[in-house]
Design a protein around this motif. Structure first.
Motif, PDB file in Angstrom:
ATOM      1  N   GLU A 105     -36.788 -32.136  27.312  1.00  0.00           N
ATOM      2  CA  GLU A 105     -36.467 -30.781  26.837  1.00  0.00           C
ATOM      3  C   GLU A 105     -35.960 -29.910  27.987  1.00  0.00           C
ATOM      4  O   GLU A 105     -35.055 -29.087  27.807  1.00  0.00           O
ATOM      5  CB  GLU A 105     -37.699 -30.133  26.193  1.00  0.00           C
ATOM      6  CG  GLU A 105     -38.023 -30.729  24.831  1.00  0.00           C
ATOM      7  CD  GLU A 105     -39.428 -30.387  24.332  1.00  0.00           C
ATOM      8  OE1 GLU A 105     -39.691 -30.666  23.147  1.00  0.00           O
ATOM      9  OE2 GLU A 105     -40.264 -29.874  25.126  1.00  0.00           O
ATOM     10  N   ASN A 106     -36.534 -30.084  29.185  1.00  0.00           N
ATOM     11  CA  ASN A 106     -36.044 -29.341  30.342  1.00  0.00           C
ATOM     12  C   ASN A 106     -34.566 -29.653  30.596  1.00  0.00           C
ATOM     13  O   ASN A 106     -33.781 -28.763  30.904  1.00  0.00           O
ATOM     14  CB  ASN A 106     -36.863 -29.682  31.591  1.00  0.00           C
ATOM     15  CG  ASN A 106     -37.985 -28.690  31.850  1.00  0.00           C
ATOM     16  OD1 ASN A 106     -37.759 -27.615  32.392  1.00  0.00           O
ATOM     17  ND2 ASN A 106     -39.196 -29.047  31.441  1.00  0.00           N
ATOM     18  N   ASN A 114     -25.924 -23.406  25.939  1.00  0.00           N
ATOM     19  CA  ASN A 114     -24.524 -23.252  26.289  1.00  0.00           C
ATOM     20  C   ASN A 114     -23.583 -23.680  25.174  1.00  0.00           C
ATOM     21  O   ASN A 114     -22.528 -23.089  24.974  1.00  0.00           O
ATOM     22  CB  ASN A 114     -24.263 -24.072  27.549  1.00  0.00           C
ATOM     23  CG  ASN A 114     -23.083 -23.549  28.316  1.00  0.00           C
ATOM     24  OD1 ASN A 114     -22.035 -24.154  28.275  1.00  0.00           O
ATOM     25  ND2 ASN A 114     -23.238 -22.409  28.967  1.00  0.00           N
ATOM     26  N   ARG A 115     -23.973 -24.735  24.457  1.00  0.00           N
ATOM     27  CA  ARG A 115     -23.049 -25.259  23.435  1.00  0.00           C
ATOM     28  C   ARG A 115     -23.362 -24.740  22.038  1.00  0.00           C
ATOM     29  O   ARG A 115     -22.678 -25.095  21.082  1.00  0.00           O
ATOM     30  CB  ARG A 115     -23.120 -26.796  23.418  1.00  0.00           C
ATOM     31  CG  ARG A 115     -22.607 -27.409  24.704  1.00  0.00           C
ATOM     32  CD  ARG A 115     -22.542 -28.920  24.594  1.00  0.00           C
ATOM     33  NE  ARG A 115     -22.704 -29.543  25.879  1.00  0.00           N
ATOM     34  CZ  ARG A 115     -23.037 -30.827  26.056  1.00  0.00           C
ATOM     35  NH1 ARG A 115     -23.266 -31.602  25.011  1.00  0.00           N
ATOM     36  NH2 ARG A 115     -23.167 -31.318  27.272  1.00  0.00           N
ATOM     37  N   ALA A 116     -24.428 -23.903  21.914  1.00  0.00           N
ATOM     38  CA  ALA A 116     -24.880 -23.469  20.580  1.00  0.00           C
ATOM     39  C   ALA A 116     -23.764 -22.815  19.775  1.00  0.00           C
ATOM     40  O   ALA A 116     -23.692 -22.983  18.562  1.00  0.00           O
ATOM     41  CB  ALA A 116     -26.058 -22.515  20.723  1.00  0.00           C
ATOM     42  N   ASP A 122     -23.362 -30.742  18.710  1.00  0.00           N
ATOM     43  CA  ASP A 122     -23.902 -32.061  18.389  1.00  0.00           C
ATOM     44  C   ASP A 122     -25.227 -32.278  19.134  1.00  0.00           C
ATOM     45  O   ASP A 122     -25.242 -32.676  20.294  1.00  0.00           O
ATOM     46  CB  ASP A 122     -22.849 -33.113  18.801  1.00  0.00           C
ATOM     47  CG  ASP A 122     -23.230 -34.514  18.338  1.00  0.00           C
ATOM     48  OD1 ASP A 122     -24.409 -34.725  17.981  1.00  0.00           O
ATOM     49  OD2 ASP A 122     -22.341 -35.379  18.351  1.00  0.00           O
ATOM     50  N   GLU A 123     -26.331 -32.001  18.411  1.00  0.00           N
ATOM     51  CA  GLU A 123     -27.665 -32.118  19.006  1.00  0.00           C
ATOM     52  C   GLU A 123     -27.928 -33.562  19.485  1.00  0.00           C
ATOM     53  O   GLU A 123     -28.479 -33.780  20.554  1.00  0.00           O
ATOM     54  CB  GLU A 123     -28.704 -31.684  17.951  1.00  0.00           C
ATOM     55  CG  GLU A 123     -30.165 -31.901  18.321  1.00  0.00           C
ATOM     56  CD  GLU A 123     -30.668 -30.985  19.431  1.00  0.00           C
ATOM     57  OE1 GLU A 123     -29.970 -30.011  19.791  1.00  0.00           O
ATOM     58  OE2 GLU A 123     -31.772 -31.269  19.950  1.00  0.00           O
ATOM     59  N   GLY A 124     -27.482 -34.527  18.667  1.00  0.00           N
ATOM     60  CA  GLY A 124     -27.697 -35.942  19.022  1.00  0.00           C
ATOM     61  C   GLY A 124     -27.035 -36.290  20.346  1.00  0.00           C
ATOM     62  O   GLY A 124     -27.608 -37.018  21.165  1.00  0.00           O
ATOM     63  N   GLY A 130     -28.981 -36.327  27.779  1.00  0.00           N
ATOM     64  CA  GLY A 130     -30.193 -36.012  28.540  1.00  0.00           C
ATOM     65  C   GLY A 130     -30.968 -37.283  28.881  1.00  0.00           C
ATOM     66  O   GLY A 130     -31.418 -37.478  30.017  1.00  0.00           O
ATOM     67  N   LYS A 131     -31.080 -38.174  27.894  1.00  0.00           N
ATOM     68  CA  LYS A 131     -31.796 -39.441  28.130  1.00  0.00           C
ATOM     69  C   LYS A 131     -31.074 -40.280  29.181  1.00  0.00           C
ATOM     70  O   LYS A 131     -31.705 -40.871  30.063  1.00  0.00           O
ATOM     71  CB  LYS A 131     -31.903 -40.231  26.824  1.00  0.00           C
ATOM     72  CG  LYS A 131     -32.933 -39.664  25.857  1.00  0.00           C
ATOM     73  CD  LYS A 131     -33.027 -40.522  24.615  1.00  0.00           C
ATOM     74  CE  LYS A 131     -34.174 -40.021  23.733  1.00  0.00           C
ATOM     75  NZ  LYS A 131     -34.168 -40.667  22.407  1.00  0.00           N
TER      76      LYS A 131
END
Ligand SMILES: Nc1ncnc2c1ncn2[C@@H]1O[C@H](COP(=O)(O)OP(=O)(O)OP(=O)(O)O)[C@@H](O)[C@H]1O
Ligand SMILES: [Mg+2]
Length: 255
Positions: A105-106, A114-116, A122-124, A130-131
């Motif tokens: 989450e960090n 920023n992309r909201a 694209d949340e996925g 991030g992963k």
């Protein structure tokens, strides 16, 4: 090609001038180390590049384009800053992770914000990026841990992933290992070395002289708010010319 050109940067706090005429260039893919004694202005210089402070003299070009001009009041306005701030990332000495969020989450927080507003948010994709960054930092088994469940070295590697998640043009580090035990320092330096070998453009304030010598393309030695010597590490660290650099490095090697 120069990615960053800093010329004549000045900064005072009250009547104390802490940066006097800082000028240097950085090429794409290069690693620059900044060394110098306590109070010489290293952190202030990074904070000016990241707009946590505003330089009161000088100019910065990014990829040849105007990035900051101390004479232009527009360059200090929130609207302009918020568009520019993502270009230069900063990893702090004391990690500064959000304690209420997991490692993943960090890392995902800033890209989410920023992309909201973008169409096709694209949340996925944000989560998979991030992963991938946490995997690159060797933290695949720590993604869902909270900061208090991580070692200092792990926290700092999450902080590096978090800074990289915004795809900055330049990644800055302010003494990234000085809050770490020696055995945890190595794991963070290893990650930074691997970023250097992949030609990430970086500015690293450090007291790790052997590391600075091995990993950097350029070294700057600062003293009293000035750059008194800059050049290749084999010159500045191995064969310093300036009396102050010689003194600093001698004190350093004497512990
Ligand atoms: N917000 C501030 N207000 C007033 N003085 C400040 C402020 N920030 C820094 N200074 C002063 O500016 C000078 C440079 O500080 P800076 O933190 O940039 O040094 P540094 O080279 O990063 O030192 P260190 O190696 O100890 O981290 C110091 O004299 C410091 O006290
Ligand atoms: Mg500092």
């Amino acid at each position: 090609m120069s990615i960053l050109e800093v010329s004549g940067l000045k900064k005072s706090f009250g009547s104390t001038m802490v940066l006097c005429d800082i000028s240097f260039d950085l090429d794409e893919g290069e690693t620059l180390s900044v060394i110098g004694s306590s109070g010489s202005g290293k952190t202030t210089m990074l904070r000016c590049l990241n707009f946590l402070e505003f330089a009161d003299g000088g100019r910065i070009l990014l990829r040849g384009q105007p990035f900051y001009d101390s004479d232009d009041p527009l360059d200090r306005t929130p609207g302009v800053i918020s568009r520019k701030i993502t270009h230069i990332g900063l990893v702090f000495q004391s990690f500064n992770l959000f304690p209420q969020y997991t490692a993943l989450e960090n890392v995902c927080l800033a890209p989410r914000i920023n992309r909201a507003k973008e169409t096709g948010y694209d949340e996925g994709k944000i989560i998979s990026e991030g992963k991938a960054l946490l995997e690159q930092m060797g933290l695949e088994d720590r993604m869902n841990h909270y900061p208090h469940q991580l070692s200092g070295g792990q926290k700092q590697r999450v902080a590096i992933a978090r800074a990289m998640a915004m795809h900055p043009d330049i990644l800055c580090f302010d003494e990234p290992t000085s809050a770490l035990d020696p055995e945890l320092t190595g794991e963070v330096l290893k990650v930074i070395r691997s970023l250097a070998s992949r030609k990430t453009t970086m500015i690293i304030v450090t007291h790790e002289m052997a590391f600075a010598r091995d990993v950097s393309d350029k070294v700057i030695f600062m003293d009293g708010g000035r750059i008194v010597e800059q050049g290749r590490p084999e010159d500045v660290i191995e064969n310093p010319k300036n009396e102050r650099t010689i003194q600093f490095l001698a004190n350093y090697s004497n512990g």
